[in-house]
Design a protein around this motif. Structure first.
Motif, PDB file in Angstrom:
ATOM      1  N   THR B 382      -9.112  50.102  29.660  1.00  0.00           N
ATOM      2  CA  THR B 382      -9.571  50.348  28.756  1.00  0.00           C
ATOM      3  C   THR B 382      -9.172  51.956  28.928  1.00  0.00           C
ATOM      4  N   PRO B 383      -8.867  52.021  27.365  1.00  0.00           N
ATOM      5  CA  PRO B 383      -7.423  53.309  26.910  1.00  0.00           C
ATOM      6  C   PRO B 383      -8.616  54.498  27.859  1.00  0.00           C
ATOM      7  N   ASN B 384      -7.068  55.211  27.987  1.00  0.00           N
ATOM      8  CA  ASN B 384      -7.133  56.801  28.969  1.00  0.00           C
ATOM      9  C   ASN B 384      -6.637  57.477  27.358  1.00  0.00           C
ATOM     10  N   LEU B 385      -6.491  58.299  26.468  1.00  0.00           N
ATOM     11  CA  LEU B 385      -6.178  59.020  26.048  1.00  0.00           C
ATOM     12  C   LEU B 385      -6.094  60.511  26.302  1.00  0.00           C
ATOM     13  N   SER B 386      -5.053  60.667  26.385  1.00  0.00           N
ATOM     14  CA  SER B 386      -4.591  61.996  26.774  1.00  0.00           C
ATOM     15  C   SER B 386      -4.567  63.122  26.496  1.00  0.00           C
ATOM     16  N   SER B 387      -5.376  64.161  26.704  1.00  0.00           N
ATOM     17  CA  SER B 387      -5.419  65.890  25.868  1.00  0.00           C
ATOM     18  C   SER B 387      -4.568  66.698  25.938  1.00  0.00           C
ATOM     19  N   SER B 388      -3.695  66.496  26.411  1.00  0.00           N
ATOM     20  CA  SER B 388      -2.725  67.407  26.718  1.00  0.00           C
ATOM     21  C   SER B 388      -1.296  66.588  26.174  1.00  0.00           C
ATOM     22  N   ASP B 389      -0.562  67.316  26.021  1.00  0.00           N
ATOM     23  CA  ASP B 389       0.642  67.220  25.022  1.00  0.00           C
ATOM     24  C   ASP B 389       1.665  66.673  26.662  1.00  0.00           C
ATOM     25  N   ASN B 390       1.587  67.155  27.838  1.00  0.00           N
ATOM     26  CA  ASN B 390       2.563  67.116  28.808  1.00  0.00           C
ATOM     27  C   ASN B 390       2.078  65.810  29.983  1.00  0.00           C
ATOM     28  N   ILE B 391       0.798  65.220  29.307  1.00  0.00           N
ATOM     29  CA  ILE B 391       0.624  63.924  30.055  1.00  0.00           C
ATOM     30  C   ILE B 391       0.413  62.789  29.364  1.00  0.00           C
ATOM     31  N   PRO B 392       1.122  61.683  29.833  1.00  0.00           N
ATOM     32  CA  PRO B 392       1.064  60.586  28.779  1.00  0.00           C
ATOM     33  C   PRO B 392      -0.454  59.846  28.645  1.00  0.00           C
ATOM     34  N   ASP B 393      -0.220  58.880  27.729  1.00  0.00           N
ATOM     35  CA  ASP B 393      -1.308  58.351  27.643  1.00  0.00           C
ATOM     36  C   ASP B 393      -1.228  56.855  28.552  1.00  0.00           C
ATOM     37  N   SER B 394      -2.568  56.659  28.846  1.00  0.00           N
ATOM     38  CA  SER B 394      -2.580  55.725  30.280  1.00  0.00           C
ATOM     39  C   SER B 394      -4.219  54.677  30.249  1.00  0.00           C
ATOM     40  N   PHE B 395      -4.432  53.962  31.126  1.00  0.00           N
ATOM     41  CA  PHE B 395      -5.237  53.594  31.113  1.00  0.00           C
ATOM     42  C   PHE B 395      -6.232  53.578  32.469  1.00  0.00           C
ATOM     43  N   TYR B 396      -7.562  52.623  32.376  1.00  0.00           N
ATOM     44  CA  TYR B 396      -8.017  52.702  33.327  1.00  0.00           C
ATOM     45  C   TYR B 396      -8.528  50.945  33.368  1.00  0.00           C
ATOM     46  N   PHE B 397      -8.562  50.695  34.507  1.00  0.00           N
ATOM     47  CA  PHE B 397      -8.585  49.289  35.292  1.00  0.00           C
ATOM     48  C   PHE B 397     -10.029  49.326  35.882  1.00  0.00           C
ATOM     49  N   ASN B 398     -11.024  48.060  35.775  1.00  0.00           N
ATOM     50  CA  ASN B 398     -12.587  47.996  36.112  1.00  0.00           C
ATOM     51  C   ASN B 398     -12.235  46.287  36.796  1.00  0.00           C
ATOM     52  N   ILE B 399     -12.593  46.360  37.746  1.00  0.00           N
ATOM     53  CA  ILE B 399     -12.750  44.496  38.570  1.00  0.00           C
ATOM     54  C   ILE B 399     -13.562  44.162  37.527  1.00  0.00           C
ATOM     55  N   LEU B 400     -13.996  43.282  37.021  1.00  0.00           N
ATOM     56  CA  LEU B 400     -14.611  42.732  37.106  1.00  0.00           C
ATOM     57  C   LEU B 400     -15.490  41.293  37.664  1.00  0.00           C
ATOM     58  N   PRO B 401     -16.539  41.016  37.792  1.00  0.00           N
ATOM     59  CA  PRO B 401     -17.409  39.755  38.392  1.00  0.00           C
ATOM     60  C   PRO B 401     -17.053  38.511  37.880  1.00  0.00           C
ATOM     61  N   PHE B 402     -16.293  37.449  39.155  1.00  0.00           N
ATOM     62  CA  PHE B 402     -16.746  36.051  38.975  1.00  0.00           C
ATOM     63  C   PHE B 402     -17.793  35.521  38.638  1.00  0.00           C
ATOM     64  N   ALA B 403     -18.204  34.925  38.242  1.00  0.00           N
ATOM     65  CA  ALA B 403     -19.336  33.601  37.849  1.00  0.00           C
ATOM     66  C   ALA B 403     -19.908  33.447  39.017  1.00  0.00           C
ATOM     67  N   GLU B 404     -19.142  33.452  40.194  1.00  0.00           N
ATOM     68  CA  GLU B 404     -19.600  33.232  41.432  1.00  0.00           C
ATOM     69  C   GLU B 404     -20.825  34.963  42.364  1.00  0.00           C
ATOM     70  N   ASP B 405     -20.177  35.504  41.705  1.00  0.00           N
ATOM     71  CA  ASP B 405     -20.275  36.911  42.007  1.00  0.00           C
ATOM     72  C   ASP B 405     -22.067  37.623  41.119  1.00  0.00           C
ATOM     73  N   VAL B 406     -22.058  36.717  40.244  1.00  0.00           N
ATOM     74  CA  VAL B 406     -23.896  37.368  39.534  1.00  0.00           C
ATOM     75  C   VAL B 406     -24.444  36.116  39.793  1.00  0.00           C
ATOM     76  N   ARG B 407     -25.388  36.795  39.831  1.00  0.00           N
ATOM     77  CA  ARG B 407     -27.236  36.801  39.555  1.00  0.00           C
ATOM     78  C   ARG B 407     -27.478  36.772  39.035  1.00  0.00           C
ATOM     79  N   GLU B 408     -27.845  35.784  38.401  1.00  0.00           N
ATOM     80  CA  GLU B 408     -29.008  36.053  36.997  1.00  0.00           C
ATOM     81  C   GLU B 408     -30.446  35.423  37.439  1.00  0.00           C
ATOM     82  N   PHE B 409     -30.885  36.547  36.946  1.00  0.00           N
ATOM     83  CA  PHE B 409     -32.194  36.654  37.152  1.00  0.00           C
ATOM     84  C   PHE B 409     -33.551  36.800  36.057  1.00  0.00           C
ATOM     85  N   HIS B 410     -34.070  36.484  36.226  1.00  0.00           N
ATOM     86  CA  HIS B 410     -34.726  36.442  34.542  1.00  0.00           C
ATOM     87  C   HIS B 410     -35.829  37.455  35.074  1.00  0.00           C
ATOM     88  N   PHE B 411     -35.862  38.721  33.680  1.00  0.00           N
ATOM     89  CA  PHE B 411     -37.276  39.585  33.877  1.00  0.00           C
ATOM     90  C   PHE B 411     -37.968  39.589  32.900  1.00  0.00           C
TER      91      PHE B 411
END
Lengths: 625, 471
Positions: B382-411
Motif C-alpha cells: 500500500t502506498p505511503n506518501l511522505s508529508s515531508s520534503d526530505n522523506i521519500p515516498d515509500s510503501f507498506y507491505f502486509n502479509i495476506l493469508p493463503f487458502a489453508e490459513d482461512v477458516r470460512e464459517f458462516h454467521f
C-alpha cells in the motif's frame, strides 16, 4: 548450517505466543460422511465436467487432508447410500461403508484412505455401483438404512467429550417422491423417528444440499423436519443454491468444519454495561504439523525430559521459581508471581475506550492475525441487541472502536472494526461481526522512513505525466477478481505431498510437482500491451538510456572487484608476516588484533565475519589444529 | 563498546514547572531501559532556564547564560537518578538554541568526529520564550550552521515540544517563530520534532529503546523482467518483548562472588519404552504426524525435497483497495523504501505510490526475502506518501493469508435475527450517541491514544519495578 525445522515455515522470527496460533480444541470429533450415490448424483451436465458426487468427494478429500495434518485425533467414516453393493455391519441393503485395510470403519484418516478415496470414482460403478433411491413396489428405505448404519458407526465414545456428526451430501430434496399413500407416510414416519433417535444420542445430522442451476433444493419438503429446524434456525439455513459448482464447493467447504469458539469473553461497554462475545479464529497461519522426535534406529517415539542444573555447583534443581537480572554485578531477583503481577494491568478482559474514524487505523497498525467477534446471548441476555446497535452505529459513522484487551501474556490496545455482511451469488464472502485487530504500542513501531538523512532537494517527486504512465501499467495489470485465499501455500502443499508419499511408502521420485500458484503470470506479462505500458513507465521515470547507464554502473562495480583483488593480495602479503602455526601452538592468536586475524582469513579465502572467538576458531580449523 | 551517547536538554523555565515531574519520568524510563539493554551507554543532563549558569562554553567564549550542565557525559550510574528526580525549578525564560549548542559542544569535546550516528540530543521544551538574536547573521543562518555541524559529526536531534493544554499564557508570535526555527532543523533531515499535548503522548514521544534496524531484503522489486525498482525492506512494526531474565539458582554458594547463580537447562531424549535409554542427538530423527502414522524424515531428506523458491520480490498485479480487507493482514508490517541515494528508485517508488493512491489501488506481491528460505509470502503493498520534503515516498507491505490459513464459517446476518434481538429505534439512537460522544479524535484537538505515542504499560511498569528493587 544448522537446520531448524520449527522455523521451516516462518520467516525469520520466532513465534511470540505459540498458544495464540493454536486453537484450543479440547473435544474431538467423530464424523460420518454420508454420500448419496443415486445416478442423479453421478450425472454430469452437458458441458459441465463435474458431477455433484465428484464435487462432494472433492470437498471431503480436502477436509480429510486438513484433518490428517492438524487434527489427527478426529475419527471419520465414509459411507455411500443408494448403492448396488452393500457393506455394513447391520447388513442393510443399499448402504456401502468405504474403507481401506489396517483401519477400522470409524477411525483416524490414513494416507491410504485419502489416496483411495480420492480415486474412488474410477471404479465406483464397477465395484460399488449406483442405484435409484426409494422406488415404489419395494419396502426398501435406503435413507433410513443409511442413518441407521451411521448411528452404528458412531456407537463408540461418550457424547460428553466427543462431538458426533453425520454430514449428509445429497441433491434430492424429496426422497420419497416416487412412493405414495400409506407406504409414503409410513416411510417418512419411520425415517423421521430414526433421525430423532440419532439426535437424542447427541449425534447431529447436518445437511449439505446440492442442486442444479435453475432448480431449488427445497428444505421444507422433507429435510427441515428431519433436521428439526424451526423458525429462526430455518431462516438462518441458507440453501446451497449456487450458479456455479465452484461456488457450491466453496460453500460445502465452509460448513464442513465445525465452527469453534476460541474464547467466550465479556466486553465492558460503559459503567456496568457488559455484553458477551464469542471469539473465532477465522485466519491463522497453518503450520506443517507437530514434530515428534524418533529414534532413527528403531523408529520409536522419544520423549524429551528437561532438567535444570545449577551452573555453579552442578546440582540438579527443581524448576527454578525465580528469575534474575544482573545489574552492575548485583543480582536483582524476581519471583514468578511478581513478574506475572507486573503484566496484569487490568482484570477486565476487554473494555471500550472510545471510537475513532476508520482512517486512523494505519496500514502498519498490525502485529498478528485478527480475531473475529460475534455476540452471544447465552449468559448475558441482550448482548446481541447492544452489539448490533453499536455495530450499525460504527458502520454508519465509519468509526472503529478502540478497546483494551487484557490478555495475561500481552495486554494491548485493539481496534474493533465492524464488518458488514457481504453476500455475492448467495455466498457469504464476509460474515457480519467485528474483527479485533491487535494494535502496536509506540515501542513496537519503528520510524524507518526517517532513517536516512536526505536533503530536501535530493528527493524527486513524481510528475503528473509520470503518474499517468504508472496508471497505464496498473490498468494493464489489474487483478479484477482478486480475493485472498486464492493461492495455496506452495511450501505447505509440497510438505503435505511429501508426507503422503512417505506415509504410503512410495518412492520419493514419484513426488508430484507442486504447481506454485504464487508465481506471476509470465505469459500475461509478455503481452505486447503490458510490455508497452511497462516500457512507457520505465522510460518516464528512468529515462531512455537506463539500461546503458545501469551497465556502466555495473562496469564500475567490476572495477570494485579489481580493488577487491588488490585487497586480497595485500592480505596475503600482510598475513605472510606472521608464523601462524607458532601463534596457534602457543595460543597467542588471541593477542592479535581483528584486522590482523582477518588478513589471514582473507588470504585464504575464508569468511571474515563474526566475533574474535569465531575468527580464531576458523583459523585453527583451517590450520588443522 | 559504546552504544550511544545521549544528552538530555531539559527546559526548566517557570512555564515548564508543572510539567517537570513528567519530564523527569520520561528521562527515567529511557535510562531504566538502558540499564537493561545498553549498560555501557553514556548520558549527560543539561538544564536551561535555570537561575545559575554552569557550562564550559560560557567560561570559554562567554554568553550561554542560564544553561547548567548538571551531569557531564559518562556511563550510566545511580547518580543520574538523583539528578533527574530532583530537577531544580528555574527562574529565567529558557533559550533552547543555547542549550542545543551547549549539548553539541559536550558531544564534540568528548567524541570528536567518532561514533557517528550514535550521538543523540534530546530536547524537551515548550518553546515559548524568545530566542536571542545571534551576534552576527540571522537566526536562520545560525540554525543552518548548527545543522552542518550536526551532520558533520553524525549527531541527531530529537525535539519534544509541549503544546496544547501545556501551553500557559504565551505570546503567539514567539511560539510561531520558535516552531518555524524547529522546523528548520527537521527540514534538514537531522532532527525530528514531536509536538505532544497530553501526558501519555509525552511519555511515548521518545523510543525508550533504540534499535538499529536491519534490512530484511535489498534488491529489485520486479514489476516484470524489464521494469525493476531498487528497494530496501525493513520491519515497520515489531512487538517489543519483555526483557529476558535469567533463571536463578538458589543452590549456588550465596556469598561467593564467583557464583553466577545461572541455571543450565538440559534436554534429554529417552525412548518411551525404555526410559533408561538416552538417545544421542545424532541418532534422533524428526517425525511428522500423518493420521495414526508418524512419518520420519531426516534433515537431509527434508532439505533435498522441500520447496525451494528463488529469492526475489515479484509483482503479481494491482487490484482495487477494497478487495483487501484490513482484518486480513496476517502479521507485523514491513516498509519498502527506495534504495537510499538512488534518485531513480526514489522517483520510481514515488510515481508508483502516487498512481496507486490516485486510483485507490494496491498491489499484490510475492516475496522471498532470502535465498534458501523454504517458503514464500504473498502480501499487499500500500502506498505511503511522505508529508515531508526530505522523506521519500515509500510503501507498506502486509502479509495476506493463503487458502489453508482461512477458516470460512458462516454467521447469520443480523438483519435476519428476530426483531426481539435487534435494537429498536431508541436503542439505536443511544448507540449512535455513544459512538459520537466517545470520540477519541475530537475536532480541533489531537487524536488520543495514538499507537505511535502510546507506550506499553507493561514495559513501563516493569522498569519502575526494577527501580524499586534497586533502591
Amino acid at each position: 548450517m544448522d537446520y531448524d525445522p520449527d522455523n521451516l515455515f516462518r520467516d525469520d522470527e520466532e513465534d511470540p505466543e505459540g498458544e495464540f496460533f493454536q486453537e484450543r480444541e479440547s473435544s474431538k470429533e467423530f464424523v460420518v460422511y454420508l454420500i448419496d450415490a443415486r445416478p442423479e448424483m453421478l450425472a454430469q451436465d452437458a458441458g459441465k465436467s463435474e458431477s455433484h458426487f465428484h464435487a462432494a468427494n472433492r470437498c471431503i478429500t480436502e477436509s480429510l487432508k486438513t484433518l490428517i495434518i492438524n487434527r489427527d485425533y478426529d475419527e471419520v467414516a465414509i459411507c455411500f447410500f443408494n448403492t448396488k453393493e452393500k457393506k455394513n455391519m447391520q447388513d442393510l441393503d443399499s448402504v456401502y461403508v468405504f474403507n481401506v485395510p489396517e483401519r477400522e470403519e470409524l477411525d483416524r484418516p490414513t494416507a491410504r484412505l485419502i489416496k483411495e478415496f480420492s480415486h474412488i470414482e474410477e471404479k465406483f460403478l464397477t465395484k460399488i455401483g449406483s442405484r435409484n433411491g426409494i422406488i415404489p413396489m419395494t419396502r426398501e428405505n435406503s435413507l433410513y438404512n443409511a442413518i441407521w448404519v451411521s448411528q452404528g458407526l458412531l456407537r463408540r465414545g461418550s457424547s460428553k467429550n466427543v462431538d458426533k456428526r453425520i454430514l449428509l451430501f445429497t441433491n434430492e430434496d424429496d426422497p420419497f417422491r416416487h412412493v405414495d399413500g400409506a407406504t409414503k407416510s409410513d416411510m417418512i414416519r419411520t425415517t423421521l423417528q430414526r433421525a430423532k433417535d440419532v439426535q437424542d444420542l447427541s449425534i447431529s445430522i447436518e445437511l449439505f444440499p446440492m442442486c442444479r442451476p435453475g432448480t431449488e433444493f427445497n428444505t421444507y419438503k422433507f429435510y427441515a423436519e428431519l433436521l428439526g429446524l424451526e423458525g429462526e434456525e430455518l431462516s438462518e439455513f441458507l440453501p446451497l443454491a449456487a450458479e456455479k459448482i465452484e461456488d457450491m464447493v466453496d460453500q460445502l467447504k465452509k460448513r464442513i468444519f465445525k465452527k469453534r469458539v476460541i474464547r467466550r469473553m465479556a466486553f465492558l461497554i460503559h459503567d456496568d454495561m457488559w455484553i458477551e462475545l464469542n471469539s473465532y479464529a477465522l485466519i491463522r497461519p497453518t503450520s506443517p504439523g507437530v514434530i515428534t522426535w524418533l529414534d532413527s534406529v528403531s523408529n520409536t517415539q522419544l520423549k524429551s525430559e528437561r532438567s535444570f542444573i545449577c551452573a555453579d555447583t552442578g546440582t540438579l534443581l527443581q524448576e527454578p521459581m525465580e528469575r534474575f537480572h544482573l545489574h552492575k554485578n548485583e543480582i536483582v531477583r524476581f519471583s514468578l508471581e511478581e513478574l506475572s503481577e507486573v503484566k496484569r494491568i487490568s482484570s477486565v478482559p476487554l473494555f471500550l475506550l472510545g471510537f475513532k474514524p476508520t482512517d486512523c487505523l494505519k496500514d502498519y497498525h498490525n502485529l498478528k492475525p485478527s480475531t473475529f467477534l460475534y455476540p452471544s446471548d447465552e449468559e448475558i441476555d441482550g448482548s446481541t441487541c447492544i452489539f448490533v446497535a453499536l455495530y450499525r452505529a460504527m458502520l454508519k459513522y465509519q468509526r472503529f472502536a478502540l478497546a483494551f484487551f487484557g490478555s495475561s501474556t500481552h495486554p494491548q490496545l485493539v481496534a474493533l472494526v465492524a464488518q458488514d455482511d457481504m453476500i455475492r451469488n448467495g455466498v457469504q464472502l464476509e460474515p457480519p461481526g467485528m474483527h479485533m485487530i491487535y494494535l502496536p504500542y509506540c515501542n513496537d513501531i519503528r520510524s524507518i522512513e526517517e532513517l536516512q538523512n536526505h536533503d530536501s532537494d535530493t528527493i524527486p517527486r513524481a510528475t503528473d505525466d509520470q503518474i499517468e504512465k504508472a496508471m497505464a501499467v496498473m490498468k494493464k495489470l489489474d487483478l479484477k477478481e482478486f480475493s485472498i485465499s486464492q493461492f495455496a501455500n506452495p511450501a505447505l502443499q509440497r510438505h503435505y505431498a511429501l508426507l503422503q508419499v512417505l506415509a504410503l511408502g512410495d518412492d520419493v521420485d514419484e513426488l508430484p510437482e507442486i504447481n506454485d500458484e504464487t508465481l506471476p503470470d509470465e505469459e500475461g506479462m509478455r503481452r505486447p500491451g503490458v510490455v508497452n505500458a511497462l516500457e512507457g513507465f520505465k522510460a518516464a521515470v528512468y529515462g531512455e538510456n537506463h539500461d546503458a547507464e545501469e551497465a556502466a554502473l555495473e562496469a564500475t562495480k567490476s572495477g570494485g572487484e579489481a580493488s577487491k583483488k588488490r585487497k586480497a593480495e595485500t592480505a596475503v602479503k600482510e598475513a605472510a608476516n606472521y608464523n601462524w602455526d607458532d601463534l596457534a601452538e602457543s595460543g597467542k592468536l588471541k593477542d592479535l588484533t581483528m584486522p590482523e586475524l582477518k588478513n589471514y582469513l582473507a588470504a585464504h579465502n575464508l569468511p571474515v565475519t563474526g566475533k574474535k572467538d569465531a575468527l580464531i576458531s576458523r583459523i585453527l580449523t583451517h590450520l588443522g589444529k | 563498546m559504546l552504544q550511544e551517547a545521549l544528552v538530555f536538554l531539559l527546559d526548566v523555565s517557570p512555564s515548564m514547572h508543572n510539567l517537570l515531574p513528567d519530564v523527569s519520568k520520561l528521562c527515567h524510563m529511557i535510562i531504566e531501559r538502558k540499564f537493561f539493554d545498553n549498560k555501557s551507554d553514556e548520558v549527560a543532563v543539561v538544564l536551561f532556564g535555570t537561575q545559575d549558569t554552569n557550562n564550559e562554553l560560557e567560561k570559554e567564549v562567554g554568553g550561554y547564560e542560564h544553561v547548567v550542565v548538571v551531569r557531564a557525559i559518562k556511563v550510566i550510574a545511580d547518580d543520574i537518578f538523583e539528578v533527574l528526580s530532583d530537577l531544580p525549578r528555574g527562574t529565567t525564560p529558557g533559550d533552547f538554541l543555547d542549550a542545543i549548542v551547549v549539548g553539541m559542544d559536550l558531544l564534540i569535546k568528548k567524541f570528536g568526529p567518532t561514533n557517528k550516528g550514535k550521538k543523540r540530543l534530546c530536547l524537551v521544551t515548550n518553546a515559548q520564550h524568545p530566542i536571542k538574536e545571534p551576534d552576527e547573521g540571522t537566526k536562520d543562518d545560525q540554525i543552518d550552521a548548527l545543522c552542518e555541524q550536526l551532520k558533520a559529526h553524525g549527531m541527531k536531534l530529537e525535539c519534544i515540544v509541549a503544546r496544547g493544554k501545556f501551553t500557559g499564557v504565551a505570546d503567539k508570535r514567539i511560539v510561531n517563530e520558535n516552531d518555524y526555527l524547529l522546523s528548520r532543523f527537521s527540514g534538514k533531515g537531522i532532527a525530528r520534532t514531536v509536538f505532544v499535548e497530553d501526558r501519555a503522548s509525552l511519555l511515548g514521544a521518545i523510543q525508550t529503546r533504540t534499535v538499529s534496524p536491519v534490512t530484511i531484503f535489498r534488491g529489485d522489486l520486479e514489476l516484470s523482467n524489464v521494469m525493476k525498482i531498487k528497494v530496501w525492506v525493513y520491519k515497520k512494526s515489531v512487538v517489543e518483548r519483555f526483557p529476558t531474565l535469567k533463571k536463578y539458582s538458589d543452590k549456588a554458594p550465596p556469598n561467593s562472588k564467583f557464583s553466577t547463580h545461572e541455571v543450565k537447562v538440559d534436554f534429554e531424549y529417552k525412548s518411551k519404552d525404555n526410559p533408561n535409554n538416552i538417545v544421542p542427538p545424532e541418532q534422533r530423527i524428526r517425525g511428522y504426524r500423518y493420521g495414526p502414522q508418524v512419518v520420519p524424515i531426516s534433515s537431509a531428506e527434508l532439505e533435498a525435497l522441500k520447496f525451494k523458491p528463488e529469492k526475489g520480490i515479484k509483482l503479481l498485479g494491482f487490484t482495487n483497495a477494497s478487495n483487501i480487507r484490513r482484518h486480513q493482514y496476517m502479521r507485523d508490517t514491513y516498509v519498502f523504501i527506495p534504495e537510499p541515494g538512488n534518485r531513480k528508485a526514489i522517483l520510481a517508488v514515488s510515481t508508483m505510490a502516487r498512481a496507486m493512491k490516485n486510483a485507490n489501488k494496491v498491489s499484490i506481491l510475492r516475496c522471498v526475502w532470502r535465498q534458501g528460505q523454504g517458503n514464500v509470502v504473498v502480501g499487499v503493498l500500500t502506498p505511503n506518501l511522505s508529508s515531508s520534503d526530505n522523506i521519500p515516498d515509500s510503501f507498506y507491505f502486509n502479509i495476506l493469508p493463503f487458502a489453508e490459513d482461512v477458516r470460512e464459517f458462516h454467521f447469520p446476518s443480523f438483519n435476519k435475527l428476530p426483531l426481539s434481538r435487534q435494537p429498536n429505534e431508541k436503542q439505536q439512537g443511544a448507540a449512535d450517541n455513544l459512538v459520537k460522544m466517545l470520540d477519541l479524535v475530537p475536532s480541533g484537538k489531537g487524536e488520543a491514544l495514538r499507537p505511535e505515542v502510546t507506550p506499553n504499560p507493561v514495559l513501563e511498569v516493569h522498569d519502575l519495578f526494577t527501580l524499586y528493587y534497586l533502591r
